[in-house]
Design a protein around this motif. Structure first.
Motif, PDB file in Angstrom:
ATOM      1  N   ALA A  34       0.827  -1.208   0.000  1.00  3.86           N
ATOM      2  CA  ALA A  34       0.000   0.000   0.000  1.00  3.86           C
ATOM      3  C   ALA A  34       0.861   1.257   0.000  1.00  3.86           C
ATOM      4  O   ALA A  34       0.622   2.200  -0.768  1.00  3.86           O
ATOM      5  N   SER A  35       1.885   1.275   0.860  1.00  4.80           N
ATOM      6  CA  SER A  35       2.741   2.460   0.951  1.00  4.80           C
ATOM      7  C   SER A  35       3.544   2.652  -0.319  1.00  4.80           C
ATOM      8  O   SER A  35       3.826   3.793  -0.714  1.00  4.80           O
ATOM      9  N   VAL A  76       2.538   2.125  -3.303  1.00  5.39           N
ATOM     10  CA  VAL A  76       1.672   2.770  -4.287  1.00  5.39           C
ATOM     11  C   VAL A  76       1.427   4.236  -3.927  1.00  5.39           C
ATOM     12  O   VAL A  76       1.620   5.134  -4.753  1.00  5.39           O
ATOM     13  N   PHE A  77       1.009   4.510  -2.684  1.00  9.33           N
ATOM     14  CA  PHE A  77       0.673   5.909  -2.389  1.00  9.33           C
ATOM     15  C   PHE A  77       1.914   6.789  -2.283  1.00  9.33           C
ATOM     16  O   PHE A  77       1.858   7.987  -2.576  1.00  9.33           O
ATOM     17  N   ARG A  78       3.069   6.227  -1.904  1.00 10.95           N
ATOM     18  CA  ARG A  78       4.282   7.046  -1.894  1.00 10.95           C
ATOM     19  C   ARG A  78       4.708   7.420  -3.307  1.00 10.95           C
ATOM     20  O   ARG A  78       5.273   8.507  -3.529  1.00 10.95           O
ATOM     21  N   SER A 137       4.040   7.217   7.693  1.00 10.95           N
ATOM     22  CA  SER A 137       4.498   5.987   7.050  1.00 10.95           C
ATOM     23  C   SER A 137       5.860   5.569   7.593  1.00 10.95           C
ATOM     24  O   SER A 137       6.115   4.394   7.846  1.00 10.95           O
ATOM     25  N   GLY A 156       8.677   0.502  -2.774  1.00  9.42           N
ATOM     26  CA  GLY A 156       8.182   1.751  -3.334  1.00  9.42           C
ATOM     27  C   GLY A 156       8.629   1.953  -4.757  1.00  9.42           C
ATOM     28  O   GLY A 156       7.839   2.285  -5.647  1.00  9.42           O
ATOM     29  N   GLY A 180      -3.559   3.543  -3.592  1.00 11.19           N
ATOM     30  CA  GLY A 180      -2.850   3.363  -2.327  1.00 11.19           C
ATOM     31  C   GLY A 180      -3.780   3.437  -1.136  1.00 11.19           C
ATOM     32  O   GLY A 180      -3.630   2.677  -0.170  1.00 11.19           O
ATOM     33  N   MET A 236      -4.556   0.462   1.584  1.00  9.00           N
ATOM     34  CA  MET A 236      -4.220   0.715   2.992  1.00  9.00           C
ATOM     35  C   MET A 236      -5.373   0.393   3.933  1.00  9.00           C
ATOM     36  O   MET A 236      -5.147   0.067   5.108  1.00  9.00           O
TER      37      MET A 236
END
Length: 458
Positions: free
Chosen positions: A281-282, A284-286, A384, A408, A443, A447
């Motif tokens: 998840a991190s 993707v969103f990072r 995060s 990441g 993301g 999460m």
């Protein structure tokens, strides 16, 4: 920030000086984050200086000229692909460097080496003259800087556990990110005054009266930023103790490191899959956050007509908002848990990012949406970092944060590629934001099922 705190598990006392010295690297890193990737150098590369002069002349000052718009979009796409390639290289190499920061007991040495490489890349940006033939060089240096900045971040983030305890990890992480934003404010104001702001003399900029020919004033600003970063990276290398030798693991070679990585992932899969879910998840969103940093200023310049000076004005305001929100979020992290901070912030980012599609071309719309958006960026990053640090065992921080970087960067092509794809398909730089919003939303969705209470990795 408390002057010191006790860690009952390790029975140690952390002096305030070590916390501040560690956070000063974040302060100095604004020279790369704010100046190079977001507000100054990337905007410089996206300017008309790198478009065929014949196209610029034919446009005759019309920012909406189809040929000019298409050429600028092509340049933005080129920058996007360069960063996508950089992401692939980071994904391949991060496991090696992350493990070696643990395996050799020289975490600070690698932090210094990688930070030095970033500084050198920034210094080399002085040679990127404002002409179409220099676009590839500029995009390449931007990509190289991103590669080594990410490697440095692995070592720096791993040091969080050396300057904090389980009880105040959120505050310390938030303090570091907040220092980064405050450092960005100070640096951007200095650059505005000395190098960028016009004071009435045509063809010159800043109090130093530097020529604007070929973007010389911008290139000099980047050189000054490189020196800034080098200076503020020194305290952490001097004040924060190295990881003790008893925690050092056996050093492995390049290819063997991938076997070790696979073993780590296998252990996580069998004992704590929630950690892998968080890493996914991190990751993707990072990547979405990185896209916001990189392409936000490009959208401001090409879609909303921000000049380089106006971009810096926005940058100063954005750093004020982000710094305040990140420090506050650090305290909320310790009180309510990092997951809640991450979820709320990601939702805010998706909403604010989507708003950019519907606010026309008036600069006031971008100011409002952009400042709201920046208020959520720092809290996601800080929470995060603390989330992962809380579940990492002593002596394996470099390995786990190396995996954090690898996961990441394994998907780091997403935001640059989707941005470049939407711009290429539509010929409209604004619609590149849609690619970034899609990545952030993905993301957020990933999460949601991650459990807030996790078992520490062993």
């Amino acid at each position: 920030m408390a002057a010191q705190s006790d860690d009952s598990a390790q029975n140690r006392v952390i002096p305030r000086g070590q916390v501040v010295s560690w956070a000063l690297w974040d302060w100095g890193s604004a020279a790369f984050n704010a100046v190079v990737t977001t507000f100054v150098f990337s905007t410089f590369l996206a300017s008309e200086l790198f478009v065929d002069p014949a196209i610029v002349a034919a446009a005759d000052g019309d920012a909406k000229d189809p040929a000019l718009v298409a050429a600028l979009a092509d340049n933005a796409s080129t920058i996007g692909w360069a960063l996508a390639i950089a992401g692939v290289l980071i994904a391949i190499l991060a496991p090696v460097l992350g493990q070696r920061s643990d395996g050799t007991g020289r975490r600070k040495l690698w932090l210094g080496i990688n930070t030095g490489a970033v500084v050198l890349a920034m210094l080399a940006m002085f040679f990127v003259d404002g002409a179409p033939g220099y676009l590839i060089l500029g995009a390449t240096l931007l990509a190289v800087g991103n590669i080594f900045f990410e490697f440095a971040g692995v070592n720096y983030n791993a040091m969080l556990v050396q300057v904090s305890t389980r009880k105040n990890m959120g505050r310390v992480s938030g303090f570091g990110w907040g220092m980064g934003y405050v450092g960005g404010i100070v640096l951007l104001i200095v650059l505005l005054a000395l190098f960028v702001q016009g004071f009435g003399t045509e063809g010159e900029a800043g109090l130093l009266g530097i020529s604007t020919e070929g973007g010389l004033h911008v290139r000099m600003a980047v050189v000054a930023s490189a020196i800034w970063f080098a200076i503020f990276a020194i305290p952490v290398l001097v004040k924060v103790p190295e990881i003790p030798a008893r925690d050092v693991q056996v050093r492995v070679g390049f290819f063997r490191s991938y076997a070790v990585l696979a073993k780590t992932i296998s252990k996580l899969w069998h004992s704590n899959r929630q950690v892998l879910m968080f890493l996914l998840a991190s990751a993707v969103f990072r990547d979405g956050l990185a896209g916001v940093f990189t392409f936000g200023a490009i959208i401001a310049a090409q879609v909303f007509g921000f000049s380089s000076t106006e971009v810096l004005y926005f940058a100063v305001a954005a750093n004020v908002v982000a710094g305040i929100s990140t420090i506050i979020a650090g305290r909320l992290d310790d009180s309510f848990g990092p997951k809640r901070v991450i979820i709320v912030s990601l939702a805010g980012l998706v909403i604010a990012g989507s708003a950019v599609l519907f606010i026309g071309t008036a600069q006031v719309g971008f100011w409002i949406a952009g400042l709201v958006l920046t208020g959520f960026v720092g809290p996601v990053q800080s929470a995060s970092r603390s989330f992962l640090a809380r579940i990492t065992p002593p002596g394996r921080e470099g390995e786990i944060f190396g995996l954090y970087a690898t996961s990441g960067r394994a998907v780091s092509f997403l935001a640059p590629s989707l941005f470049a794809l939407f711009v290429a398909l539509t010929g409209d730089t604004r619609l590149g934001i849609l690619g970034l919003v899609i990545v952030l939303l993905a993301g957020l969705v990933l999460m949601l099922p991650v459990k807030e209470k996790q078992v520490a990795i062993d």
